[in-house]
Design a protein around this motif. Structure first.
Motif, PDB file in Angstrom:
ATOM      1  N   ASN A  95       0.631  -1.061   0.806  1.00 17.58           N
ATOM      2  CA  ASN A  95      -0.271  -0.139   0.082  1.00 17.58           C
ATOM      3  C   ASN A  95       0.369   1.032   0.232  1.00 17.58           C
ATOM      4  OD1 ASN A  95      -2.091  -1.523   0.168  1.00 17.58           O
ATOM      5  ND2 ASN A  95      -2.081  -2.173   1.770  1.00 17.58           N
ATOM      6  N   THR A  96       0.237   2.103   0.729  1.00 19.63           N
ATOM      7  CA  THR A  96       1.558   3.394   0.926  1.00 19.63           C
ATOM      8  C   THR A  96       3.246   2.636   1.217  1.00 19.63           C
ATOM      9  OG1 THR A  96      -0.641   4.195   1.941  1.00 19.63           O
ATOM     10  CG2 THR A  96       2.140   4.955   2.786  1.00 19.63           C
ATOM     11  N   MET A  97       3.932   4.080   0.068  1.00 19.69           N
ATOM     12  CA  MET A  97       5.942   3.644   0.536  1.00 19.69           C
ATOM     13  C   MET A  97       5.882   4.797   1.305  1.00 19.69           C
ATOM     14  SD  MET A  97       6.486   0.788  -2.071  1.00 19.69           S
ATOM     15  CE  MET A  97       8.312   0.726  -1.032  1.00 19.69           C
ATOM     16  N   GLY A  98       6.720   5.272   2.061  1.00 22.25           N
ATOM     17  CA  GLY A  98       7.053   6.378   2.366  1.00 22.25           C
ATOM     18  C   GLY A  98       8.618   6.994   3.249  1.00 22.25           C
ATOM     19  N   TRP A  99       9.090   7.516   3.219  1.00 22.69           N
ATOM     20  CA  TRP A  99      10.466   7.971   4.125  1.00 22.69           C
ATOM     21  C   TRP A  99       9.842   8.653   5.327  1.00 22.69           C
ATOM     22  CZ3 TRP A  99      14.544   6.064   2.267  1.00 22.69           C
ATOM     23  CH2 TRP A  99      14.656   5.297   0.598  1.00 22.69           C
ATOM     24  N   ALA A 145       5.027  10.410   1.749  1.00 15.96           N
ATOM     25  CA  ALA A 145       4.881   9.491   1.357  1.00 15.96           C
ATOM     26  C   ALA A 145       4.116   8.609   0.123  1.00 15.96           C
ATOM     27  CB  ALA A 145       3.890   8.962   2.485  1.00 15.96           C
ATOM     28  N   VAL A 146       3.621   8.021  -0.764  1.00 21.25           N
ATOM     29  CA  VAL A 146       3.438   7.706  -2.156  1.00 21.25           C
ATOM     30  C   VAL A 146       1.881   6.862  -1.738  1.00 21.25           C
ATOM     31  CG1 VAL A 146       4.643   6.514  -3.426  1.00 21.25           C
ATOM     32  CG2 VAL A 146       3.422   7.174  -4.359  1.00 21.25           C
ATOM     33  N   GLY A 192      -0.602   6.686  -6.286  1.00 20.48           N
ATOM     34  CA  GLY A 192       0.515   7.033  -7.358  1.00 20.48           C
ATOM     35  C   GLY A 192      -0.028   8.987  -6.547  1.00 20.48           C
ATOM     36  N   SER A 193      -0.676   8.901  -5.683  1.00 19.26           N
ATOM     37  CA  SER A 193      -1.237   9.796  -4.724  1.00 19.26           C
ATOM     38  C   SER A 193       0.489  10.428  -3.745  1.00 19.26           C
ATOM     39  CB  SER A 193      -2.241   9.811  -3.870  1.00 19.26           C
ATOM     40  OG  SER A 193      -3.384   9.829  -4.982  1.00 19.26           O
ATOM     41  N   THR A 194       0.644  11.238  -3.441  1.00 21.21           N
ATOM     42  CA  THR A 194       1.823  11.818  -2.785  1.00 21.21           C
ATOM     43  C   THR A 194       1.440  13.091  -1.633  1.00 21.21           C
ATOM     44  OG1 THR A 194       2.405  13.533  -4.061  1.00 21.21           O
ATOM     45  CG2 THR A 194       2.862  11.037  -4.513  1.00 21.21           C
ATOM     46  N   ASN A 195       1.899  12.897  -0.701  1.00 19.56           N
ATOM     47  CA  ASN A 195       2.090  13.831   0.775  1.00 19.56           C
ATOM     48  C   ASN A 195       3.717  14.745   0.879  1.00 19.56           C
ATOM     49  OD1 ASN A 195       1.352  11.806   1.898  1.00 19.56           O
ATOM     50  ND2 ASN A 195       1.995  12.862   3.690  1.00 19.56           N
ATOM     51  N   TYR A 196       3.160  15.744   1.189  1.00 17.77           N
ATOM     52  CA  TYR A 196       4.911  15.936   2.017  1.00 17.77           C
ATOM     53  C   TYR A 196       5.519  16.668   2.918  1.00 17.77           C
ATOM     54  CZ  TYR A 196       6.557  14.889  -2.949  1.00 17.77           C
ATOM     55  OH  TYR A 196       7.146  13.959  -4.261  1.00 17.77           O
ATOM     56  N   ALA A 197       6.224  16.268   3.701  1.00 15.79           N
ATOM     57  CA  ALA A 197       6.808  17.406   4.942  1.00 15.79           C
ATOM     58  C   ALA A 197       6.340  18.611   3.846  1.00 15.79           C
ATOM     59  CB  ALA A 197       7.815  16.858   5.838  1.00 15.79           C
ATOM     60  N   PHE A 219      11.700  17.931  -2.658  1.00 15.52           N
ATOM     61  CA  PHE A 219      12.006  16.517  -2.720  1.00 15.52           C
ATOM     62  C   PHE A 219      10.770  16.080  -3.624  1.00 15.52           C
ATOM     63  CE2 PHE A 219      13.912  16.244   1.721  1.00 15.52           C
ATOM     64  CZ  PHE A 219      15.470  16.265   0.903  1.00 15.52           C
ATOM     65  N   THR A 220      10.972  14.768  -4.280  1.00 12.18           N
ATOM     66  CA  THR A 220       9.825  14.393  -4.776  1.00 12.18           C
ATOM     67  C   THR A 220      10.180  13.406  -4.736  1.00 12.18           C
ATOM     68  OG1 THR A 220      10.282  15.978  -6.771  1.00 12.18           O
ATOM     69  CG2 THR A 220       9.411  14.178  -7.423  1.00 12.18           C
ATOM     70  N   ILE A 221       9.220  12.520  -3.934  1.00 15.25           N
ATOM     71  CA  ILE A 221       8.164  11.075  -4.095  1.00 15.25           C
ATOM     72  C   ILE A 221       7.647  10.118  -5.164  1.00 15.25           C
ATOM     73  CG2 ILE A 221       6.873  11.047  -2.749  1.00 15.25           C
ATOM     74  CD1 ILE A 221       7.990   8.713  -0.777  1.00 15.25           C
ATOM     75  N   SER A 222       8.906   8.862  -5.398  1.00 16.15           N
ATOM     76  CA  SER A 222       8.206   8.365  -6.486  1.00 16.15           C
ATOM     77  C   SER A 222       7.997   7.090  -6.267  1.00 16.15           C
ATOM     78  CB  SER A 222       8.330   8.760  -7.846  1.00 16.15           C
ATOM     79  OG  SER A 222      10.244   8.073  -7.611  1.00 16.15           O
ATOM     80  N   ARG A 223       7.292   6.052  -7.281  1.00  8.97           N
ATOM     81  CA  ARG A 223       7.901   4.273  -6.608  1.00  8.97           C
ATOM     82  C   ARG A 223       7.796   3.094  -7.809  1.00  8.97           C
ATOM     83  NH1 ARG A 223       2.844   2.424  -2.810  1.00  8.97           N
ATOM     84  NH2 ARG A 223       2.986   0.587  -3.868  1.00  8.97           N
TER      85      ARG A 223
END
Length: 123
Positions: A32-36, A50-51, A55-60, A67-71
């Protein structure tokens, strides 16, 4: 039987870039969700980005625009591209994933963590 293996940390000067990778392996039914997350010395661990599987993302707020998160779902891998790094980004970065495993015919979801990778930004 699930492992998250991170790579890509290191030492960089302020204004530089780094790319973190985290690959999940093992007995995985779905992710499901993956994050840093990151944890600076003496501070609490905080969500960086987190993504979701869709493909939905959220950031601090502190990293938005930098920063850009992807998977890559086919590779069970999440990435964190970090640009315009600042000294205050210095921390140990941890990968997190919500993983479902098939256990005796039932789906069980659990949170898994990587071992952490050090990111140090010098001024």
């Amino acid at each position: 039987q699930v492992q998250l293996v991170e790579s890509g940390g290191g030492l960089v000067q302020a204004g530089g870039s780094l790319r973190l990778s985290c690959a999940a392996s093992g007995s995985i039914f779905s992710i499901n969700t993956m994050g840093w997350y990151r944890q600076a010395t003496g501070e609490q661990r905080e969500l960086v980005a987190a993504v979701t599987s869709g493909g939905s993302t959220n950031y601090a707020d502190s990293v938005k625009g930098r920063f850009t998160i992807s998977r890559d779902n086919a590779k069970n891998t999440v990435y964190l591209q970090m640009n315009s790094l600042k000294p205050e980004d210095t921390a140990v970065y941890y990968c997190n994933a919500r993983i479902e495993r098939l256990f005796f015919g039932r789906l069980l979801g659990s949170d898994y963590w990587g071992q952490g990778t050090q990111v140090t930004v010098s001024s």
